[in-house]
Enzyme design. Structure first.
Site, PDB file in Angstrom:
ATOM      1  N   GLY A  56       0.838  -1.343   0.121  1.00 44.47           N
ATOM      2  CA  GLY A  56      -0.097   0.093   0.077  1.00 44.47           C
ATOM      3  C   GLY A  56       0.916   1.290   0.123  1.00 44.47           C
ATOM      4  N   SER A  58       0.469   3.581   1.789  1.00 43.53           N
ATOM      5  CA  SER A  58       0.403   4.286   3.116  1.00 43.53           C
ATOM      6  C   SER A  58       1.346   3.365   3.904  1.00 43.53           C
ATOM      7  CB  SER A  58      -0.755   4.209   3.607  1.00 43.53           C
ATOM      8  OG  SER A  58      -1.309   3.000   3.663  1.00 43.53           O
ATOM      9  N   TYR A  59       2.161   2.131   3.617  1.00 41.45           N
ATOM     10  CA  TYR A  59       2.982   1.439   4.113  1.00 41.45           C
ATOM     11  C   TYR A  59       4.358   2.028   4.260  1.00 41.45           C
ATOM     12  CZ  TYR A  59      -0.597  -2.211   3.712  1.00 41.45           C
ATOM     13  OH  TYR A  59      -1.829  -2.908   3.768  1.00 41.45           O
ATOM     14  N   GLY A  60       4.484   2.614   5.169  1.00 37.41           N
ATOM     15  CA  GLY A  60       5.668   3.491   5.724  1.00 37.41           C
ATOM     16  C   GLY A  60       5.417   5.141   5.366  1.00 37.41           C
ATOM     17  N   LYS A  92      -2.506  -0.773  -2.673  1.00 36.87           N
ATOM     18  CA  LYS A  92      -3.525  -0.101  -2.230  1.00 36.87           C
ATOM     19  C   LYS A  92      -3.166   1.303  -2.174  1.00 36.87           C
ATOM     20  CE  LYS A  92      -3.935  -2.551   1.293  1.00 36.87           C
ATOM     21  NZ  LYS A  92      -2.655  -3.751   0.984  1.00 36.87           N
TER      22      LYS A  92
END
Length: 328
Positions: A56, A58-60, A92
């Protein structure tokens, strides 16, 4: 274009790999020293047919912005082993409050593709119907634009219930765009999306493949944690203390079935997801965890074993907290 005319050309593997932990410092304790181990995990997964990697944008966060995507891009580009041609990178795209227009969504997809070097499936990370319903249409249109412009091979959704799924399916079908996949939180500890919402039957009807995220209940279904054993730090530890007393009968049943099969509890839990016609995407931070997950493939629980686990799940006092963005 009729509502059933568009069909996806992407077939998901038996199991995938979730990479939330490959960049998330707060929840999973990621740091850059893990990168060599994560590359081993990637290589082992692909070699053994686990070719779907879910991430995604937003992962980080902060200095680690997009870190999970960057690592996947690096690992996939240097990999030269078996199943290289079957690698499928799916990300995502977050419905951030400041991501308001179709152009912003399309640009987010382009940024993810640049970080990874490729992007096979672009997914809507969560619906906004529960709080900003007016935001959702433009974001979905931007997702569809990525497909129409040939920037991705497929589009998917996450945390959608049947009512909103039909709405998106109709919207996309009018543009001739198939929905490749739908992700939901699904495990023996989170049966709600299927048993109460009937999402699997609807996905089958619409030709959408279902992906099961958190198939191990954040680790509760591995058998590693008990009422009297050390718990993880932070939010997971708090959640585990709340859930463990009420799920012991389920864990006992799972342990019994796993022992009879000479499998681990985690492998049995993942195989249950596979038997239900879904593609589970367990996470793995170490080579040992990856190998453990791979051991869930290549065999099937019997119908009676599935029924036994179903009954234990249905009578459990507790279920995993549902995603707050999950819609009806």
């Amino acid at each position: 274009m009729t509502a059933t005319a568009a069909t996806t050309t992407i077939t998901l593997p038996e199991m995938g790999c979730g990479t939330w932990a490959w960049g998330n410092r707060l929840f999973w304790g990621y740091n850059e020293s893990m990168d060599a181990d994560l590359q081993q995990v990637f290589n082992c997964c692909v070699e053994n047919g686990v070719t779907l990697f879910d991430t995604g944008d937003s992962y980080g966060t902060g200095k680690l912005n997009g870190q999970s995507e960057k690592l996947l891009g690096k690992f996939s580009q240097v990999y030269e082993g078996p199943n290289k041609e079957n690698i499928c990178l799916a990300t995502k795209l977050a419905a951030y409050p400041w991501r308001l227009t179709r152009g912003m969504m399309a640009n987010a997809g382009r940024a993810s593709k640049e970080r990874m070097g490729r992007l096979d499936i672009a997914q809507m990370h969560w619906p906004t119907a529960n709080y900003f319903p007016w935001q959702e249409g433009p974001l979905l249109d931007g997702l569809a634009d990525l497909y129409e412009q040939g920037l991705v091979k497929g589009v998917g959704l996450s945390n959608y219930g049947p009512k909103r799924l039909r709405w998106v399916h109709k919207r996309f079908s009018e543009r001739g765009i198939p929905i490749t996949s739908l992700q939901v939180q699904y495990s023996l500890l989170s049966t709600y999306p299927v048993t109460e919402l009937g999402l699997k039957e609807l996905c089958d009807e619409l030709g959408i493949q279902m992906i099961a995220y958190s198939p191990l209940g954040l680790g509760l279904l591995t058998g590693k944690y008990g009422e009297n054993t050390p718990k993880p730090k932070g939010f997971r530890g708090i959640l585990f203390r709340q859930l463990l007393p009420g799920i012991q009968p389920l864990l006992d049943c799972l342990r019994e079935v796993a022992t009879e099969r000479d499998k681990t509890m985690a492998q049995t839990s993942l195989n249950w997801c596979i038997c239900k016609g879904t593609t589970p995407i367990p996470g793995a931070k170490t080579l040992d965890q990856a190998k453990q997950n791979i051991g869930a493939m290549g065999w099937r629980l019997s119908p009676s074993e599935v029924d036994e686990l179903d009954r234990a799940a249905a009578t459990s006092d507790k279920q995993m907290v549902q995603n707050i963005f999950q819609t009806q």
